[in-house]
Design an enzyme around this catalytic site. Structure first.
Site, PDB file in Angstrom:
ATOM      1  N   LYS A  13       0.891  -0.959  -0.473  1.00 48.02           N
ATOM      2  CA  LYS A  13       0.018  -0.254   0.544  1.00 48.02           C
ATOM      3  C   LYS A  13       0.789   1.815  -0.103  1.00 48.02           C
ATOM      4  CE  LYS A  13      -2.218  -0.759   4.035  1.00 48.02           C
ATOM      5  NZ  LYS A  13      -1.937  -2.050   4.420  1.00 48.02           N
ATOM      6  N   ARG A  88      -9.736   0.838   8.932  1.00 49.02           N
ATOM      7  CA  ARG A  88      -9.061  -0.701   9.096  1.00 49.02           C
ATOM      8  C   ARG A  88     -10.672  -1.942   9.779  1.00 49.02           C
ATOM      9  NH1 ARG A  88      -2.849   0.054   9.028  1.00 49.02           N
ATOM     10  NH2 ARG A  88      -1.665  -1.639   9.280  1.00 49.02           N
ATOM     11  N   ARG A 123      11.398  -5.818   4.779  1.00 49.00           N
ATOM     12  CA  ARG A 123      10.857  -4.593   4.382  1.00 49.00           C
ATOM     13  C   ARG A 123      12.328  -3.482   5.038  1.00 49.00           C
ATOM     14  NH1 ARG A 123       5.123  -2.207   4.587  1.00 49.00           N
ATOM     15  NH2 ARG A 123       5.081  -3.096   7.134  1.00 49.00           N
ATOM     16  N   ARG A 156      11.090  -2.372  10.824  1.00 44.30           N
ATOM     17  CA  ARG A 156      10.211  -1.549  11.580  1.00 44.30           C
ATOM     18  C   ARG A 156       9.792  -3.093  13.272  1.00 44.30           C
ATOM     19  NH1 ARG A 156       5.244  -0.368   8.458  1.00 44.30           N
ATOM     20  NH2 ARG A 156       4.293  -1.416  10.000  1.00 44.30           N
ATOM     21  N   ARG A 167      -0.664  -9.548  13.248  1.00 44.52           N
ATOM     22  CA  ARG A 167      -0.964  -8.578  11.951  1.00 44.52           C
ATOM     23  C   ARG A 167      -1.966  -9.858  11.119  1.00 44.52           C
ATOM     24  NH1 ARG A 167       3.421  -4.918  10.661  1.00 44.52           N
ATOM     25  NH2 ARG A 167       2.077  -3.353  10.242  1.00 44.52           N
TER      26      ARG A 167
HETATM   27  P1  AMP Z   1       1.247   0.632   8.573  1.00 45.02           P
HETATM   28  O1  AMP Z   1       2.355   1.478   9.525  1.00 45.02           O
HETATM   29  O2  AMP Z   1      -0.823   0.908   8.586  1.00 45.02           O
HETATM   30  O3  AMP Z   1       1.106  -1.095   8.910  1.00 45.02           O
HETATM   31  O4  AMP Z   1       0.298   0.741  10.672  1.00 45.02           O
HETATM   32  C1  AMP Z   1       1.610  -0.266  12.045  1.00 45.02           C
HETATM   33  C2  AMP Z   1       0.424   0.438  13.191  1.00 45.02           C
HETATM   34  O5  AMP Z   1       0.148   1.060  13.782  1.00 45.02           O
HETATM   35  C3  AMP Z   1      -0.543  -1.225  12.608  1.00 45.02           C
HETATM   36  O6  AMP Z   1      -0.291  -2.478  13.524  1.00 45.02           O
HETATM   37  C4  AMP Z   1      -1.548  -0.647  13.891  1.00 45.02           C
HETATM   38  O7  AMP Z   1      -1.428  -1.477  15.345  1.00 45.02           O
HETATM   39  C5  AMP Z   1      -1.499   0.848  14.220  1.00 45.02           C
HETATM   40  N1  AMP Z   1      -2.768   1.503  13.142  1.00 45.02           N
HETATM   41  C6  AMP Z   1      -2.186   1.835  12.141  1.00 45.02           C
HETATM   42  N2  AMP Z   1      -3.667   2.288  11.691  1.00 45.02           N
HETATM   43  C7  AMP Z   1      -4.470   1.908  12.204  1.00 45.02           C
HETATM   44  C8  AMP Z   1      -5.685   1.792  12.165  1.00 45.02           C
HETATM   45  N3  AMP Z   1      -6.935   2.847  11.044  1.00 45.02           N
HETATM   46  N4  AMP Z   1      -6.835   1.777  13.186  1.00 45.02           N
HETATM   47  C9  AMP Z   1      -5.982   1.013  14.217  1.00 45.02           C
HETATM   48  N5  AMP Z   1      -4.661   0.838  14.298  1.00 45.02           N
HETATM   49  C10 AMP Z   1      -4.133   1.451  12.568  1.00 45.02           C
END
Ligand code: AMP
Length: 210
Positions: A13, A88, A123, A156, A167
């Site tokens: 994404k 999400r 990554r 990360r 996840r």
């Molecule tokens: P990402 O970089 O988008 O994979 O987000 C990293 C982490 O941030 C996720 O595993 C969640 O813990 C949190 N997070 C990001 N966006 C959301 C969302 N829309 N709702 C809930 N948690 C989120």
């Protein structure tokens, strides 16, 4: 263009958002990047989000809804935006609808779980601007250094295998039902997210023009 990017963690994404951002000249709003910045700065939101993020769980809806409400009110969002990582959950999607935000499309990037696990171990992300790279598929010009801002590339914490598996479980349970949600609104478009970055970008841009 008001666009939602949907897909498992590591589906690409962030990478595709960068390409769409260039093609359409609209900002990308990555809730993951916003939360990581909050965590780094030690703000109240960062403190609230920390334990959820580190275990691979989703941060509570009300925190995210507040973040998005504030961010979408900023000037640069008036001509459109790309939402990377929001909504999400169904309540987050409903909150977006209730804010009166009219989404044009929800682009779903489909990648099998086995490929996700393989991808995530390679990554790397920029500590400063959040841009993402991969040790095999998307190398920076200079090892360990971000092409866009010169920041340092790091792995990360939540990209470690056990967290990735958690996840993915959460993705299937809480996020995947959004496919149906946007299908019912006739806004869902899906692309195959396996292949080279260039091939996927081509499919993505085609799907957005259609
Ligand atoms: P990402 O970089 O988008 O994979 O987000 C990293 C982490 O941030 C996720 O595993 C969640 O813990 C949190 N997070 C990001 N966006 C959301 C969302 N829309 N709702 C809930 N948690 C989120």
């Amino acid at each position: 263009m008001k666009l939602i990017l949907l897909g498992a963690p590591g589906a690409g994404k962030g990478t595709q958002a960068e390409k769409i951002c260039e093609a359409y000249n609209i900002p990308t709003i990555s809730t993951g990047n916003i939360l990581r910045a909050a965590l780094k700065s030690g703000s109240e939101i960062g403190l609230k989000a920390k334990s959820y993020m580190e275990s691979g769980a989703l941060v509570p809806d009300e925190v995210l809804i507040e973040i998005i409400k504030d961010r979408l009110a900023e000037d640069d969002c008036q001509n459109g935006f790309i939402l990377d990582g929001f909504p999400r959950t169904i309540p987050q999607a409903e909150a977006l609808d209730n804010m009166g935000v009219e989404i044009d499309k929800c682009l779903n990037i489909e990648v099998a779980d086995e490929s996700i696990v393989k991808r995530m171990s390679g990554r790397r992300v920029c500590e400063s601007c959040g841009a993402s790279y991969h040790v095999m598929y998307k190398k920076p010009s200079k090892d360990g250094i971000c092409d866009s801002c010169g920041g340092t590339l790091v792995q990360r914490k939540d990209d470690e295998e056990s967290t990735v598996l958690a996840r993915l479980v959460n993705y299937h349970k809480q996020t995947e039902p959004l496919k149906d949600y946007y299908e019912k609104q006739s806004k869902l478009v899906s692309v195959d997210g396996e292949g080279s970055v260039e091939e996927i970008t081509e499919a993505v841009l085609k799907a957005l023009e259609a």
